[in-house]
Design a protein around this motif. Structure first.
Motif, short mmCIF file in Angstrom:
data_model
loop_
_atom_site.label_atom_id
_atom_site.label_comp_id
_atom_site.label_asym_id
_atom_site.label_seq_id
_atom_site.Cartn_x
_atom_site.Cartn_y
_atom_site.Cartn_z
N UNK A 246 0.87 -1.17 0.00
CA UNK A 246 0.00 0.00 0.00
C UNK A 246 0.91 1.22 0.00
N UNK A 247 1.10 1.82 -1.18
CA UNK A 247 2.01 2.95 -1.33
C UNK A 247 1.22 4.25 -1.27
N UNK A 248 1.64 5.15 -0.40
CA UNK A 248 0.96 6.42 -0.24
C UNK A 248 1.68 7.56 -0.93
N UNK A 249 0.89 8.49 -1.48
CA UNK A 249 1.43 9.65 -2.16
C UNK A 249 0.76 10.89 -1.57
N UNK A 250 1.52 11.71 -0.84
CA UNK A 250 0.94 12.92 -0.28
C UNK A 250 0.79 14.01 -1.34
N UNK A 251 -0.36 14.67 -1.34
CA UNK A 251 -0.63 15.71 -2.34
C UNK A 251 -1.09 17.00 -1.66
N UNK B 160 -11.42 6.34 0.11
CA UNK B 160 -11.37 6.00 1.53
C UNK B 160 -11.97 7.10 2.41
N UNK B 161 -11.83 8.36 1.97
CA UNK B 161 -12.37 9.49 2.72
C UNK B 161 -12.44 10.69 1.78
N UNK B 162 -12.83 11.84 2.31
CA UNK B 162 -12.89 13.06 1.50
C UNK B 162 -11.51 13.51 1.04
N UNK B 163 -10.46 12.93 1.61
CA UNK B 163 -9.09 13.38 1.29
C UNK B 163 -8.17 12.24 0.87
N UNK B 164 -8.74 11.05 0.59
CA UNK B 164 -7.90 9.91 0.22
C UNK B 164 -8.61 9.03 -0.81
N UNK B 165 -7.88 8.72 -1.90
CA UNK B 165 -8.39 7.84 -2.95
C UNK B 165 -7.37 6.74 -3.21
N UNK B 166 -7.87 5.54 -3.53
CA UNK B 166 -7.01 4.36 -3.65
C UNK B 166 -7.25 3.66 -5.00
N UNK C 63 -4.50 13.91 0.83
CA UNK C 63 -4.25 15.34 1.05
C UNK C 63 -3.42 15.51 2.31
N UNK C 64 -2.13 15.70 2.11
CA UNK C 64 -1.17 15.95 3.20
C UNK C 64 -0.17 17.00 2.70
N UNK C 65 -0.61 18.25 2.62
CA UNK C 65 0.22 19.29 2.00
C UNK C 65 1.62 19.42 2.59
N UNK C 66 1.77 19.15 3.87
CA UNK C 66 3.09 19.31 4.50
C UNK C 66 4.09 18.27 4.02
N UNK C 67 3.63 17.23 3.36
CA UNK C 67 4.51 16.17 2.85
C UNK C 67 4.50 16.05 1.33
N UNK D 15 1.47 17.20 -10.23
CA UNK D 15 1.57 18.66 -10.02
C UNK D 15 2.38 19.07 -8.79
N UNK D 16 2.54 18.19 -7.81
CA UNK D 16 3.33 18.50 -6.62
C UNK D 16 4.79 18.09 -6.75
N UNK D 17 5.13 17.37 -7.82
CA UNK D 17 6.49 16.90 -8.00
C UNK D 17 6.73 15.47 -7.55
N UNK D 18 5.70 14.79 -7.04
CA UNK D 18 5.85 13.37 -6.71
C UNK D 18 6.21 12.61 -7.98
N UNK D 19 7.10 11.64 -7.86
CA UNK D 19 7.54 10.87 -9.02
C UNK D 19 6.91 9.49 -9.03
N UNK D 20 6.28 9.17 -10.15
CA UNK D 20 5.71 7.85 -10.37
C UNK D 20 6.38 7.31 -11.64
N UNK D 21 7.17 6.27 -11.49
CA UNK D 21 7.86 5.68 -12.61
C UNK D 21 7.25 4.36 -13.01
#
Length: 113
Positions: A6-11, A33-39, A52-56, A101-107
């Motif tokens: 279960x890999x998480x990506x903060x946005x 999963x919630x108003x701030x999480x999709x799987x 949705x974890x803007x600080x990360x 858009x946040x710079x998270x890398x998905x390869x």
């Protein structure tokens, strides 16, 4: 031993990220999963989630290996996304890296041709 992932990506902007990942994966989330999480379940017991974890936001780095690399990259391009980076390693393994858009890398990686 069975393995689950279960890999998480903060946005930062959940709505924008939801749209981007739907285009990347080619479908709506498997479940919300919630108003701030999709799987998205990519394979049995192997999921990727945005939350949705803007600080990360912007620090995730995940690589997913696929059987048909060329087809997948072509399908993603058809949905309007192009890799930020393409690589071929010395052993012939190929990798296409996308940045949300946040710079998270998905390869996505694939075996040599």
């Amino acid at each position: 031993m069975p393995i689950d992932l279960f890999a998480g990506i903060p946005v930062n902007d959940y709505a924008s990220a939801l749209d981007w990942y739907e285009r990347l994966f080619g479908s709506p989330p498997t479940f919300v999963a919630s108003d701030t999480e999709a799987v998205w379940e990519l394979a049995e017991h192997r999921s990727v989630a945005i939350e949705h974890l803007p600080e990360h936001a912007g620090h995730a780095m995940h690589t997913i290996f696929v059987d048909d690399f060329d087809t997948l990259i072509s399908q993603i391009a058809g949905r309007g996304l192009e890799p930020a980076k393409r690589e071929t390693y010395e052993n012939g393994v190929r990798k296409a890296t996308y940045r949300d858009p946040d710079g998270n890398e998905i390869g996505f990686g694939g075996a040599p041709r």
